[in-house]
Write a protein that holds these residues in place. Structure first.
Motif, short mmCIF file in Angstrom:
data_model
loop_
_atom_site.label_atom_id
_atom_site.label_comp_id
_atom_site.label_asym_id
_atom_site.label_seq_id
_atom_site.Cartn_x
_atom_site.Cartn_y
_atom_site.Cartn_z
N THR A 52 -86.47 -67.55 126.63
CA THR A 52 -86.08 -67.18 127.99
C THR A 52 -86.14 -65.66 128.12
O THR A 52 -85.13 -64.97 128.20
N GLU A 53 -87.36 -65.13 128.17
CA GLU A 53 -87.53 -63.68 128.04
C GLU A 53 -87.20 -62.88 129.29
O GLU A 53 -87.20 -61.65 129.24
N ASP A 54 -86.91 -63.56 130.40
CA ASP A 54 -86.42 -62.81 131.55
C ASP A 54 -84.91 -62.71 131.55
O ASP A 54 -84.32 -62.02 132.38
N PHE A 55 -84.24 -63.38 130.60
CA PHE A 55 -82.79 -63.36 130.48
C PHE A 55 -82.32 -62.49 129.33
O PHE A 55 -81.22 -61.97 129.33
N PHE A 56 -83.17 -62.32 128.32
CA PHE A 56 -82.80 -61.49 127.18
C PHE A 56 -84.04 -60.85 126.56
O PHE A 56 -85.17 -61.28 126.78
N LEU A 57 -83.80 -59.81 125.78
CA LEU A 57 -84.82 -59.21 124.92
C LEU A 57 -84.68 -59.85 123.55
O LEU A 57 -83.58 -59.92 122.99
N ALA A 58 -85.78 -60.34 123.00
CA ALA A 58 -85.77 -60.98 121.68
C ALA A 58 -86.44 -60.08 120.65
O ALA A 58 -87.54 -59.58 120.88
N GLU A 59 -85.77 -59.89 119.52
CA GLU A 59 -86.35 -59.23 118.36
C GLU A 59 -86.33 -60.23 117.20
O GLU A 59 -85.46 -61.11 117.14
N VAL A 60 -87.27 -60.10 116.29
CA VAL A 60 -87.27 -60.89 115.07
C VAL A 60 -87.21 -59.91 113.90
O VAL A 60 -88.10 -59.06 113.75
N ILE A 61 -86.16 -60.03 113.08
CA ILE A 61 -85.81 -59.00 112.11
C ILE A 61 -85.82 -59.57 110.69
O ILE A 61 -85.29 -60.67 110.45
N ASP A 62 -86.39 -58.81 109.77
CA ASP A 62 -86.35 -59.21 108.36
C ASP A 62 -84.89 -59.18 107.89
O ASP A 62 -84.21 -58.15 108.04
N PRO A 63 -84.37 -60.28 107.32
CA PRO A 63 -82.95 -60.31 106.95
C PRO A 63 -82.59 -59.36 105.82
O PRO A 63 -81.41 -59.01 105.67
N GLU A 64 -83.58 -58.93 105.04
CA GLU A 64 -83.30 -58.01 103.93
C GLU A 64 -83.45 -56.56 104.35
O GLU A 64 -82.54 -55.74 104.16
N THR A 65 -84.60 -56.21 104.94
CA THR A 65 -84.85 -54.81 105.29
C THR A 65 -84.23 -54.41 106.60
O THR A 65 -84.06 -53.21 106.88
N LYS A 66 -83.89 -55.41 107.44
CA LYS A 66 -83.34 -55.19 108.78
C LYS A 66 -84.34 -54.47 109.69
O LYS A 66 -83.96 -53.78 110.63
N ARG A 67 -85.62 -54.64 109.39
CA ARG A 67 -86.68 -54.06 110.21
C ARG A 67 -87.41 -55.17 110.97
O ARG A 67 -87.47 -56.32 110.51
N PRO A 68 -88.01 -54.84 112.13
CA PRO A 68 -88.77 -55.86 112.88
C PRO A 68 -89.95 -56.38 112.06
O PRO A 68 -90.55 -55.64 111.28
N VAL A 69 -90.26 -57.67 112.27
CA VAL A 69 -91.42 -58.27 111.61
C VAL A 69 -92.48 -58.59 112.66
O VAL A 69 -92.19 -58.72 113.85
N ALA A 70 -93.70 -58.72 112.20
CA ALA A 70 -94.80 -59.05 113.10
C ALA A 70 -94.70 -60.50 113.54
O ALA A 70 -94.12 -61.35 112.85
N ASP A 71 -95.27 -60.81 114.71
CA ASP A 71 -95.35 -62.19 115.15
C ASP A 71 -96.02 -63.04 114.07
O ASP A 71 -96.98 -62.59 113.41
N GLY A 72 -95.53 -64.26 113.89
CA GLY A 72 -96.06 -65.14 112.86
C GLY A 72 -95.34 -65.01 111.54
O GLY A 72 -95.64 -65.76 110.60
N THR A 73 -94.39 -64.07 111.44
CA THR A 73 -93.64 -63.83 110.20
C THR A 73 -92.20 -64.30 110.39
O THR A 73 -91.57 -63.96 111.41
N PRO A 74 -91.64 -65.05 109.46
CA PRO A 74 -90.25 -65.50 109.61
C PRO A 74 -89.27 -64.33 109.62
O PRO A 74 -89.46 -63.33 108.93
N GLY A 75 -88.24 -64.47 110.42
CA GLY A 75 -87.19 -63.46 110.50
C GLY A 75 -86.01 -63.99 111.29
O GLY A 75 -86.04 -65.09 111.83
N VAL A 76 -84.95 -63.19 111.36
CA VAL A 76 -83.75 -63.57 112.09
C VAL A 76 -83.91 -63.18 113.56
O VAL A 76 -84.33 -62.06 113.88
#
Length: 449
Positions: free
Chosen positions: A277-301
């Motif tokens: 629901t990208e008009d309701f929130f901004l979504a980030e996907v974050i590496d659980p260890e490094t706490k850095r964003p990951v590229a699309d297609g990569t698992p993250g939080v």
């Protein structure tokens, strides 16, 4: 913040699509997110004691915001932060509350499975937005005016029941607010009132289907054509989805949300995965260890930031849910990013078995695809099976129900399948059908000794 006049209108944009926003170009959607975030950050600085203090501590000036990447220097907001912000004597005095307490018209609570239940608040505008988003997704999954909709989410404390009820009413369906009790009556109602669509947790839907067969009723002979599943990650586990689709003789859809963000991503009927629901929130996907964003297609939080919440807006909320994001455009014109395979599991539920990361949803897929099993199982985390130095498990321990038609080599076949699919060894204990307790709400399938 003023309510958006477009919300709550109750009119579909065109057949199959409830809201024009679902079809905005990626450029237009990005522009909307920047504009909404600019306003939301200013609102947080002025109205939220929690975030006003956090901005000061971080030296963050909302007026300097230009792009979503600018949020990267701010800390995540966690469940512990949420609990700490509550007033011990009167929780409605939470430091995360960003509106006049008199404007709060609804409060729902967490399940409390990991501690004291925590409240989340809504203003009237928040409720209108929530209802419209739910309606967006139920409409995408095929619910139409005049359909009979049986809501089998719980209503006691749980957030999902009322959201689905109001949304189905918004669409124009006839709603039966059944809740998740009295299984026999649920089955009788489905047949007697010729219900077209239902919604509930995967565990409860499996339980209802099993109980129906035991009582001599086959849900495949009912009128139900749509089954919505939420509250657990099972709806995106292929084997679970197949079992429920077969048991109900209906189309099965994933409905992912949380108490704090309603809804997050639901199936929209095109097979590309739940749409965010990208008009309701901004979504980030974050590496659980490094706490850095990951590229699309990569698992993250998955990490979420509200764009227009009034009562309890959250910034960089750490959901703890592991996902894989893909930006794809659907043939029907929908542009919002997808969660490939739905929610993969909780970051804190991930098991390490001889150095291999294993999510409970992966175990569920293997167990429920096994011929001869009932689909019920438990994962037992036994310290006796762990390496004393690394703490990593040496093998999985599974308790699995065997059905009456299970082959004699069921255990050997299952162990081989686990090894083949997950690259780990499994110790399997068989129990007879019905030995494991059924859940009518959210099943707890991990047992920690």
């Amino acid at each position: 913040m003023p309510a958006d006049a477009a919300f709550g209108q109750g009119r579909p944009f065109r057949e199959g699509i409830w809201d024009e926003r679902e079809t905005w170009s990626r450029d237009r959607l990005a522009a909307h997110q920047r504009e909404a975030l600019t306003a939301q950050l200013a609102y947080l600085a002025a109205a939220s004691p929690f975030y006003a203090e956090r901005f000061r501590d971080c030296g963050f000036a909302p007026g300097d915001f230009r792009e979503p990447a600018d949020l990267g220097g701010l800390p995540f907001t966690t469940k512990d932060d949420y609990r700490a912000a509550l007033d011990a004597e009167l929780p409605t005095r939470s430091r995360l509350l960003a509106c006049d307490p008199a404007a709060v018209v609804r409060v729902h609570f967490s399940s409390g499975t990991t501690g004291q239940p925590t409240p989340t608040y809504w203003t009237r505008a928040d409720l209108a937005r929530w209802t419209d988003l739910y309606a967006r997704y139920l409409y995408a999954q095929g619910l139409r005016p005049g359909d009979r909709f049986q809501c089998m989410f719980g209503y006691s404390w749980f957030v999902g029941g009322l959201g689905a009820t109001y949304a189905a009413e918004r669409i124009g369906a006839l709603v039966i607010p059944a809740g998740n009790v009295d299984t026999k009556r649920q089955i009788e109602t489905i047949f007697r009132y010729q219900v077209d669509a239902v919604i509930g947790t995967p565990s409860f839907m499996a339980h209802v289907a099993e109980a129906a067969l035991e009582g001599g009723r086959d849900l495949r002979q009912s009128r139900v054509r749509l089954v919505g599943l939420g509250g657990e990650p099972g709806a995106s586990v292929p084997a679970t989805r197949r079992r429920l689709a077969e048991a109900w003789g209906a189309e099965v859809s994933d409905c992912y949300g949380s108490l704090e963000f309603q809804p997050i991503a639901w199936d929209v009927g095109d097979g590309l995965g739940p749409a965010l629901t990208e008009d309701f929130f901004l979504a980030e996907v974050i590496d659980p260890e490094t706490k850095r964003p990951v590229a699309d297609g990569t698992p993250g939080v998955l990490v979420l930031t509200h764009l227009d919440k009034q009562a309890c807006p959250l910034l960089r909320w750490w959901t703890g849910d592991m996902v894989v994001r893909r930006r794809v455009e659907s043939p029907d014109g929908r542009t919002h990013a997808r969660l490939e395979g739905g929610v993969r599991g909780r970051a804190d539920d991930m098991l390490i078995v001889r150095g291999v990361n294993v999510f409970p949803t992966a175990v569920e897929e293997v167990v429920r695809a096994a011929e001869g099993g009932t689909g019920e199982y438990r994962i037992v985390v036994d310290p006796a099976l762990a390496d004393p130095v690394s703490g990593s498990l040496n093998r999985l321990k599974l308790i699995v129900e065997a059905g009456p038609d299970a082959p004699q080599d069921f255990v050997e076949r299952l162990q081989a399948r686990v090894k083949e699919q997950l690259s780990v060894r499994a110790e399997v204990e068989l129990v007879e059908a019905g030995a494991l307790p059924r859940s009518v709400h959210k099943a707890q399938r991990i047992v920690r000794l």
